[in-house]
Write an enzyme that holds these catalytic residues in place. Structure first.
Site, short mmCIF file in Angstrom:
data_model
loop_
_atom_site.label_atom_id
_atom_site.label_comp_id
_atom_site.label_asym_id
_atom_site.label_seq_id
_atom_site.Cartn_x
_atom_site.Cartn_y
_atom_site.Cartn_z
CG ASN A 59 -13.80 0.01 2.19
OD1 ASN A 59 -12.97 -0.49 1.45
ND2 ASN A 59 -13.49 0.59 3.34
CB THR B 27 -4.10 -4.75 2.91
OG1 THR B 27 -4.94 -5.75 2.66
CG2 THR B 27 -4.10 -3.90 1.67
CD GLU C 42 -9.87 1.69 3.02
OE1 GLU C 42 -9.22 1.61 1.96
OE2 GLU C 42 -10.79 0.92 3.30
CE LYS D 19 -1.35 0.63 -0.75
NZ LYS D 19 -2.53 -0.33 -0.72
CB THR E 196 -4.35 2.70 -2.90
OG1 THR E 196 -4.19 2.08 -1.62
CG2 THR E 196 -3.48 1.99 -3.92
#
Length: 390
Positions: A385, A176, A262, A165, A139
């Site tokens: 985000n 996550t 991220e 992932k 993703t």
């Protein structure tokens, strides 16, 4: 006889011109174990898969990326059931013999016409690779994550393939992510259940990027039964070696996830030791790992030990500040209730430019220990985000 998981990577219309799904064909007589998110609002695929794995021999796994199918109401649940039925008809099995998984944006309905058409038109030749599969489940990941490895226990060569992932919304339970692992050995239901619990407790449940628990986290181990030399229910020594090897592999996957967090520029390992109990050490470790002030200091290469100590104090755990020592990158910066004047600050500050940062907190009040791995908090994380759904 070679017994291995076969893979089919495809595009089902969620992403444009990119693979966004993978179907895994499970060999007969394989053993499976699965752990999933503890989020009370788990996505429809998680709910369905948790039911299916209870009383059925699982023949296929199907994973899509780009859409989480979470918080999508009865429509989302029915959509998951619908494409399960379409898949089962195509693959000549029962829908209850499928495990389904989704990852991506929360709250959007699946493009069902595209998905059903893609399933109908796919030939499912199962000739894809694990590397291709790892790309199909990405993703916000910057790079695909997979490991293939062989190791030996008691003369038996064990082959392992794993993909995962994850880059954001990383926090137990679990972190996550989606992760899938194939082992070419025979394991009983009891043994594989014990294995996955030990592995998750010592890897995926010990990382954090942002402290947010996903609705879709899942990890599946598949033991194909190709080799049956060792009875892991009886041979305790071999089972311990198996747990050790698989845990190390999953810790390597965890490091990939944190490294790819991220906006991540740092991998931070927090080691809380000599605590009164493991739960005490765990609470302090995750408090530090999820502190925005600590994480931003790490991003800025600032050895701000005061933020670490303040976070420990905020946990309301009964510890004596005068007993605590804090090392940052092996440099003693805090002891006996104050800054350690012997610390070479210039050398410490230089070490903060390293990609990996190590925080060692010795509570000197017991014998328990807990380690956590996390990322820093950067401008890029906020940018990513704040615009995610668009």
């Amino acid at each position: 006889m070679i017994k291995k998981v076969e893979l089919e990577v495809l595009n089902i219309g969620i992403k444009q011109n990119l693979s966004d799904a993978v179907c895994m064909k499970i060999p007969n007589d394989s053993a499976l174990a699965m752990v999933c998110t503890k989020n009370k609002f788990a996505a429809a695929p998680v709910v369905i898969s948790k039911t299916n794995i209870q009383n059925n021999r699982i023949k296929y796994l199907f994973v899509n990326s780009g859409n989480a199918n979470a918080c999508t109401g009865i429509v989302g649940y029915n959509n998951a059931q619908q494409y399960s039925r379409k898949l089962s008809a195509k693959l000549n099995c029962k829908s209850e013999e499928l495990l389904i998984f989704s990852t991506g944006v929360i709250g959007k309905q699946l493009p069902m016409n595209k998905i059903l058409s893609s399933i109908h038109n796919s030939n499912f030749s199962f000739k894809s690779t694990w590397e291709q599969a790892s790309k199909s489940i990405m993703t916000t990941d910057k790079y695909n994550k997979f490991i293939n490895k062989t190791f030996t226990i008691q003369g038996q060569q064990i082959r392992m393939n794993a993909i995962c992932k994850g880059a954001g919304m990383i926090e137990p339970n679990m972190a996550t992510m989606l992760a899938f692992m194939e082992l070419n050995i025979k394991l009983s239901k009891s043994a594989i259940s014990k294995l996955i619990k030990h592995v998750v407790d010592n890897s995926f449940n010990r990382i954090s990027v942002d402290g947010d628990m996903s609705t879709n986290d899942s990890f599946v181990i598949i033991a194909t039964g190709e080799t049956e030399t060792i009875d892991y229910d009886v041979d305790v020594t071999s089972f311990a070696l198996l747990k050790k090897n698989i845990t190390k592999i999953c810790q390597d996957l965890c490091k990939m996830i944190v490294s790819d967090g991220e906006g991540s520029t740092k991998i931070i390992e927090i080691d809380v030791n000599n605590a009164q109990s493991e739960s005490q050490a765990k609470k302090i470790a995750f408090a530090i790992a999820n502190s925005n002030l600590v994480k931003t200091a790490m991003f800025g290469c600032d050895p701000n030990w005061g933020r670490v100590m303040a976070k420990i104090g905020s946990t309301n755990i009964d510890v004596d500040i005068n007993k605590i020592t804090l090392l940052i990158n092996d440099h003693m910066i805090f002891c006996r209730g104050e800054i350690d004047r012997r610390c070479n600050i210039e050398v410490l500050e230089q070490s903060m430019k390293n990609r990996e940062i190590f925080l060692n907190i010795n509570l000197n009040s017991g014998r328990s220990r807990y380690k956590v791995m996390c990322s820093d908090l950067s401008h890029e994380y906020v940018d990513t985000n704040s615009l995610y759904t668009t």
